[in-house]
Write an enzyme that holds these catalytic residues in place. Structure first.
Site, PDB file in Angstrom:
ATOM      1  N   HIS A   1       0.796  -1.237   0.000  1.00  0.00           N
ATOM      2  CA  HIS A   1       0.000   0.000   0.000  1.00  0.00           C
ATOM      3  C   HIS A   1       0.820   1.273   0.000  1.00  0.00           C
ATOM      4  O   HIS A   1       0.248   2.362   0.054  1.00  0.00           O
ATOM      5  CB  HIS A   1      -0.915   0.053   1.228  1.00  0.00           C
ATOM      6  CG  HIS A   1      -2.015  -0.949   1.220  1.00  0.00           C
ATOM      7  ND1 HIS A   1      -3.242  -0.696   0.663  1.00  0.00           N
ATOM      8  CD2 HIS A   1      -2.069  -2.208   1.683  1.00  0.00           C
ATOM      9  CE1 HIS A   1      -4.009  -1.759   0.812  1.00  0.00           C
ATOM     10  NE2 HIS A   1      -3.318  -2.701   1.421  1.00  0.00           N
TER      11      HIS A   1
ATOM     12  N   LYS B   1      -8.317  13.917   4.727  1.00  0.00           N
ATOM     13  CA  LYS B   1      -7.440  12.752   4.704  1.00  0.00           C
ATOM     14  C   LYS B   1      -6.470  12.900   5.864  1.00  0.00           C
ATOM     15  O   LYS B   1      -6.443  13.959   6.507  1.00  0.00           O
ATOM     16  CB  LYS B   1      -6.673  12.669   3.384  1.00  0.00           C
ATOM     17  CG  LYS B   1      -5.995  13.981   2.979  1.00  0.00           C
ATOM     18  CD  LYS B   1      -5.331  13.892   1.621  1.00  0.00           C
ATOM     19  CE  LYS B   1      -6.293  14.029   0.457  1.00  0.00           C
ATOM     20  NZ  LYS B   1      -6.429  12.848  -0.353  1.00  0.00           N
ATOM     21  N   ARG B   2      -5.661  11.872   6.136  1.00  0.00           N
ATOM     22  CA  ARG B   2      -4.657  12.005   7.179  1.00  0.00           C
ATOM     23  C   ARG B   2      -3.740  13.196   6.873  1.00  0.00           C
ATOM     24  O   ARG B   2      -3.534  13.550   5.716  1.00  0.00           O
ATOM     25  CB  ARG B   2      -3.827  10.716   7.262  1.00  0.00           C
ATOM     26  CG  ARG B   2      -4.543   9.581   7.950  1.00  0.00           C
ATOM     27  CD  ARG B   2      -4.889   9.907   9.376  1.00  0.00           C
ATOM     28  NE  ARG B   2      -3.715   9.842  10.226  1.00  0.00           N
ATOM     29  CZ  ARG B   2      -3.540   8.980  11.209  1.00  0.00           C
ATOM     30  NH1 ARG B   2      -4.494   8.112  11.509  1.00  0.00           N
ATOM     31  NH2 ARG B   2      -2.447   8.980  11.934  1.00  0.00           N
TER      32      ARG B   2
ATOM     33  N   LYS C   1       0.981  14.521   1.454  1.00  0.00           N
ATOM     34  CA  LYS C   1      -0.366  14.829   0.959  1.00  0.00           C
ATOM     35  C   LYS C   1      -0.541  16.329   0.714  1.00  0.00           C
ATOM     36  O   LYS C   1      -1.504  16.760   0.111  1.00  0.00           O
ATOM     37  CB  LYS C   1      -1.414  14.307   1.938  1.00  0.00           C
ATOM     38  CG  LYS C   1      -1.427  12.770   2.034  1.00  0.00           C
ATOM     39  CD  LYS C   1      -2.468  12.281   3.033  1.00  0.00           C
ATOM     40  CE  LYS C   1      -2.369  10.800   3.346  1.00  0.00           C
ATOM     41  NZ  LYS C   1      -3.022   9.937   2.344  1.00  0.00           N
TER      42      LYS C   1
ATOM     43  N   LYS D   1     -14.400   8.604  -3.635  1.00  0.00           N
ATOM     44  CA  LYS D   1     -15.656   8.942  -2.952  1.00  0.00           C
ATOM     45  C   LYS D   1     -16.143  10.315  -3.394  1.00  0.00           C
ATOM     46  O   LYS D   1     -17.327  10.520  -3.669  1.00  0.00           O
ATOM     47  CB  LYS D   1     -15.435   8.943  -1.431  1.00  0.00           C
ATOM     48  CG  LYS D   1     -15.216   7.554  -0.861  1.00  0.00           C
ATOM     49  CD  LYS D   1     -14.576   7.567   0.521  1.00  0.00           C
ATOM     50  CE  LYS D   1     -13.925   6.213   0.771  1.00  0.00           C
ATOM     51  NZ  LYS D   1     -13.009   6.204   1.925  1.00  0.00           N
TER      52      LYS D   1
HETATM   53  N1  CJB Z   1      -2.054   3.540   3.218  1.00  0.00           N
HETATM   54  O1  CJB Z   1      -3.607   4.062   4.790  1.00  0.00           O
HETATM   55  C1  CJB Z   1      -2.484   3.633   4.519  1.00  0.00           C
HETATM   56  N2  CJB Z   1      -1.662   3.217   5.508  1.00  0.00           N
HETATM   57  C2  CJB Z   1      -0.430   2.691   5.267  1.00  0.00           C
HETATM   58  O2  CJB Z   1       0.267   2.316   6.200  1.00  0.00           O
HETATM   59  C3  CJB Z   1      -0.013   2.577   3.926  1.00  0.00           C
HETATM   60  C4  CJB Z   1      -0.837   3.018   2.917  1.00  0.00           C
HETATM   61  C5  CJB Z   1      -2.988   3.967   2.154  1.00  0.00           C
HETATM   62  O3  CJB Z   1      -3.657   2.818   1.656  1.00  0.00           O
HETATM   63  C6  CJB Z   1      -4.733   3.161   0.794  1.00  0.00           C
HETATM   64  C7  CJB Z   1      -5.424   1.895   0.400  1.00  0.00           C
HETATM   65  O4  CJB Z   1      -4.660   1.162  -0.491  1.00  0.00           O
HETATM   66  C8  CJB Z   1      -4.242   3.969  -0.399  1.00  0.00           C
HETATM   67  O5  CJB Z   1      -5.355   4.381  -1.146  1.00  0.00           O
HETATM   68  C9  CJB Z   1      -3.420   5.173   0.037  1.00  0.00           C
HETATM   69  O6  CJB Z   1      -2.859   5.814  -1.068  1.00  0.00           O
HETATM   70  C10 CJB Z   1      -2.351   4.729   1.011  1.00  0.00           C
HETATM   71  O7  CJB Z   1      -1.665   5.847   1.536  1.00  0.00           O
END
Ligand code: CJB
Length: 832
Positions: free
Chosen positions: A367, A558-559, A564, A670
């Site tokens: 991810h 978002k976080r 970001k 979304k």
């Molecule tokens: N992502 O939320 C997280 N936490 C992590 O530790 C690594 C990645 C996010 O995952 C999402 C689902 O795949 C992605 O859409 C996003 O870009 C990514 O930051």
């Protein structure tokens, strides 16, 4: 059967208004133990949840029984995070009884919307990764796939965020404080999980060398099951979350010594394992407790999976035909060593066979490419906490490196990059490499991210195993994110194209031709306006700021993370503020900048950016010279429930990460589905969103991933030059540095300014600033033409069908898991 009992049985299943009403009144008294006059809103929530739960239990059991009877291949989604949010609206909508429930409550003098508000969010996740897992649960159940979620039942979910003097302060999130009506505790489903101790070598019955893990500490994992209702309520799957329990014998030992208090203390310490979710998003903590959490839930889940498999099988040969295990990031990657241990040490399977089974069973989703998020556990810690696993990892590594192509080519540098052990400095186990090696498929979460995986973190592995990496672009469930969250738009869509889109989002494409229909555009705008009114009221309640409903709602939720680039957004807001003040006679498009998001508690820079946004907001919102043309709000405590209010109300969706750094994004999906136009970089899934909605219906700006890479590699980027040549950027930064927004502490933002200048501006905020401002100007200009804006907004909604998580999950099912839909048999309903 007793007639009263029988009638209650029928009542429990009844889906009509009268039946629901009778159930509510009965549940309130007999299960919640309250009189209607004394009942609080929370009592009513528990009452309604329990009555609704009754209506899904039969089908839940039918689903589970059907899987069992057919010995269907199941998929197990192992995830340290499930960011579920509330379940009442979701259960009602997926069962198709929202209206009946509303009427039944109405007859008791209650409002469903009020009752819903009493449910706390199940915030068992940080952000995108956890929410994706929740969307996947919904899609697996809606597609009738035999899918189980496995995770941890954290007592404290993600912290509650409050702002005190503009700073983020974290408070514990006690979501279980008043009980959780959706879960079924399973005190009989218990598995031992061990830590520490040592490994003993011995000769097995045929004289072969074998190992056992002894003198270890033991914890029990206890299951809690939550039903996962698919759309239509036909398939109801299971989310099984583990909670840590101290073993009894462990306590009794101390008890006999008379050290009662010590025993109790130990029990509390042991049970801390499932106490709290780590609040870091995309950064690894490196803490022993985190490693223990990962192993704890992974081991319990694997034991449970093997137990289920052994109900039908006497050896493990067909495990890969009956179980697909998906690793949601590397968090459960220790499962690869654990399955090897269970097969080899506990069930006597030969190593090579066990390895083939393991690889055929596991698959892994990456991810993120951020180096700070790639888990690497110190060997010394791993040796201490999981001594047998460390041995197994060494063995896997030795066998792999011996056979690798790199070795054949004598390429030692490559060999050391492929190694499961990072030998530089204090030695570490690379969990990404372990996950890659132990899986038959490895996927990225957007087309661009998957390409970059091949070129960067997994370049060497990709050369070794060119077939293994594949792409599965993320998706979102249209049930929660359109059908439930945006009722005005959902009703409008259904009135024109029927309700088939809820289950098959591709059908929404039929709206595209309505973009040219004046009446439809008017109705689309009316739906958006209703949502904006709701959000405006929410903003007023949460922050005390009054915003204009007809202003452009520009949303970044978002976080909080430097990549970001919330900083880019707030800098542009300052620049716009200056322009408005300089040109008071111009008729400006009124803009409301809406931010929301949590920062990891130890992420100082992200917290400082939060403070900056709040400080800028205070100045701008109180400045009469901008005539309410600009408002800035940072909503506290962003969570799934807040997102359900924000997404439907957005006009502009900010997806402005430094290209190459956001793996996919799902908020981008979304927002676009709900008719917001995206302003974004060519990063993550933005690239694919552009392909679907069309270049004319999205505002793309900034450096591409390739340009970012080249610029960084060239070493020639000089942010000071960029700043000097852009007066509006320079002015914004000067205002920050001279304390215009922080008169009480003019130097407060020194670290931010430092990062943007001497620090080299790693996230290229200054590099993209000018183009970003141009794109913003384009958006504002377009917003003046409401017909044209609405036309594009409709085209966004109409073209987002492909981003349904149903599409994503079916790709996983066919291309990775080889799992097929299974229709549950419902005997109780056909018996009559
Ligand atoms: N992502 O939320 C997280 N936490 C992590 O530790 C690594 C990645 C996010 O995952 C999402 C689902 O795949 C992605 O859409 C996003 O870009 C990514 O930051």
């Amino acid at each position: 059967m007793d007639a009263r009992y029988k009638s209650r049985e029928i009542e429990r299943r009844s889906l009509d208004v009268d039946g629901l009403k009778r159930s509510f009144l009965e549940w309130l008294v007999y299960s919640v133990g309250k009189d209607a006059r004394a009942a609080t809103r929370r009592d009513w929530f528990h009452t309604v949840a329990l009555a609704v739960r009754d209506r899904l239990v039969d089908r839940w059991m039918d689903t589970t029984r059907t899987y069992y009877q057919q010995d269907a291949k199941r998929v197990y989604y192992l995830s340290l995070e499930f960011l579920i949010g509330r379940l009442l609206t979701n259960s009602l909508a997926n069962l198709g009884i929202t209206d009946q429930c509303r009427q039944a409550l109405d007859r008791i003098g209650l409002n469903l919307d009020d009752v819903v508000e009493a449910e706390p969010d199940a915030a068992l996740g940080n952000g995108g990764l956890g929410r994706l897992a929740a969307c996947f649960l919904d899609s697996m159940a809606s597609e009738a796939l035999p899918g189980y979620g496995y995770g941890i039942r954290y007592e404290f979910g993600l912290f509650e965020q409050r702002f005190e003097h503009g700073w983020q302060v974290e408070y514990p999130e006690q979501w279980l404080q008043f009980g959780n009506p959706w879960e079924f505790p399973r005190p009989e489903v218990l598995y031992p999980v061990q830590f520490y101790g040592r490994v003993e070598e011995f000769r097995d019955s045929v004289g072969e060398r074998a190992y056992r893990w002894v003198d270890a500490e033991r914890v029990l994992a206890m299951a809690y099951d939550t039903p996962v209702v698919g759309y239509g309520g036909d398939t109801i799957n299971t989310l099984r979350l583990w909670s840590a329990r101290a073993t009894r014998d462990f306590n009794f030992g101390h008890f006999n010594d008379g050290a009662y208090m010590k025993a109790v203390e130990q029990k509390v310490l042991t049970e801390n394992l499932s106490r709290v979710l780590y609040p870091n998003d995309a950064t690894e903590g490196g803490k022993e407790l985190r490693l223990k959490q990962e192993y704890f839930f992974t081991s319990a889940s694997l034991q449970d999976i093997l137990r289920r498999y052994l109900q039908h099988h006497s050896n493990f040969d067909s495990l890969p035909d009956k179980a697909a295990i998906q690793l949601n990031d590397t968090h459960p990657a220790i499962g690869i060593a654990e399955l090897m241990r269970l097969l080899v040490d506990q069930h006597g399977v030969l190593w090579d066979k066990a390895w083939d089974i393991t690889r055929a069973t596991f698959s892994y989703t990456n991810h993120t490419l951020l180096p700070e998020a790639l888990e690497a556990w110190p060997v010394r810690m791993m040796e201490r906490v999981l001594p047998r696993h460390m041995q197994i990892i060494y063995e896997i590594n030795a066998k792999f490196l011996n056979r690798s192509k790199a070795r054949a080519a004598g390429d030692n540098a490559r060999l050391s990059r492929l190694s499961l052990i990072d030998e530089r400095g204090d030695r570490r186990v690379r969990m990404g490499n372990l996950a890659f090696l132990g899986s038959h498929k490895v996927n990225g979460v957007s087309a661009l991210h998957t390409e970059l995986m091949k070129q960067t973190v997994f370049a060497d592995f990709h050369a070794e195993f060119p077939e293994r990496i594949n792409n599965k672009t993320n998706g979102i469930t249209p049930r929660r994110w359109l059908h439930q969250a945006n009722q005005p738009l959902a009703a409008l869509i259904t009135s024109r194209i029927g309700n088939g889109w809820i289950k098959d989002l591709g059908q929404i494409k039929a709206l595209a031709e309505k973009a040219d229909d004046l009446v439809f555009r008017e109705e689309f705008r009316r739906a958006k306006r209703k949502n904006k009114k709701r959000l405006a009221a929410y903003i007023a309640r949460q922050t005390g700021v009054d915003v204009q409903v007809d202003s452009l709602f520009d949303v970044q939720v978002k976080r909080m993370h430097e990549y970001k680039r919330q900083l880019l957004n707030i800098l542009q807001a300052i620049a716009l503020y200056n322009e408005m003040r300089d040109n008071p006679t111009v008729s400006w498009v009124p803009v409301t900048k809406i931010f929301a998001g949590k920062a990891a508690p130890s992420y100082h820079m992200a917290k400082l950016i939060i403070k900056l946004i709040n400080d800028v907001a205070k100045v701008v919102n109180h400045d009469p010279s901008v005539h309410d043309n600009l408002k800035i709000v940072l909503l506290p405590n962003y969570n799934v429930t807040a997102a359900e209010i924000i997404m439907p109300a957005a006009d502009l969706s900010e997806q402005i990460s430094t290209a190459g750094m956001e793996a996919s994004g799902t908020g981008n999906m979304k927002l676009a589905l709900n008719g917001a136009l995206t302003i974004g970089t060519l990063d993550g899934a933005n690239v694919e969103i552009r392909e679907h909605v069309g270049d004319d219906n999205i505002f793309i700006f900034g450096l591409t991933a390739e340009e970012v890479n080249d610029l960084r590699a060239s070493g020639g980027f000089n942010p000071r030059e960029v700043i000097a040549s852009n007066p509006s950027l320079k002015r914004a930064l000067d205002m920050i540095s001279t304390g215009v927004f922080s008169p009480d502490d003019p130097h407060r933002y020194h670290p931010i300014l430092q990062a943007l200048t001497d620090g080299g501006d790693h996230f290229l905020v200054t590099a993209d600033f000018a183009e970003y401002c141009e794109a913003q100007q384009e958006a504002m200009d377009l917003y003046r033409d409401q017909e044209e804006w609405t036309r594009k907004a409709i085209l966004n909604t109409a073209n987002m069908g492909w981003f349904s998580s149903d599409r994503t999950i079916m790709e996983y099912a066919t291309e990775i898991w080889d799992v097929h839909p299974v229709k549950p048999e419902h005997p109780a309903e056909t018996e009559g």
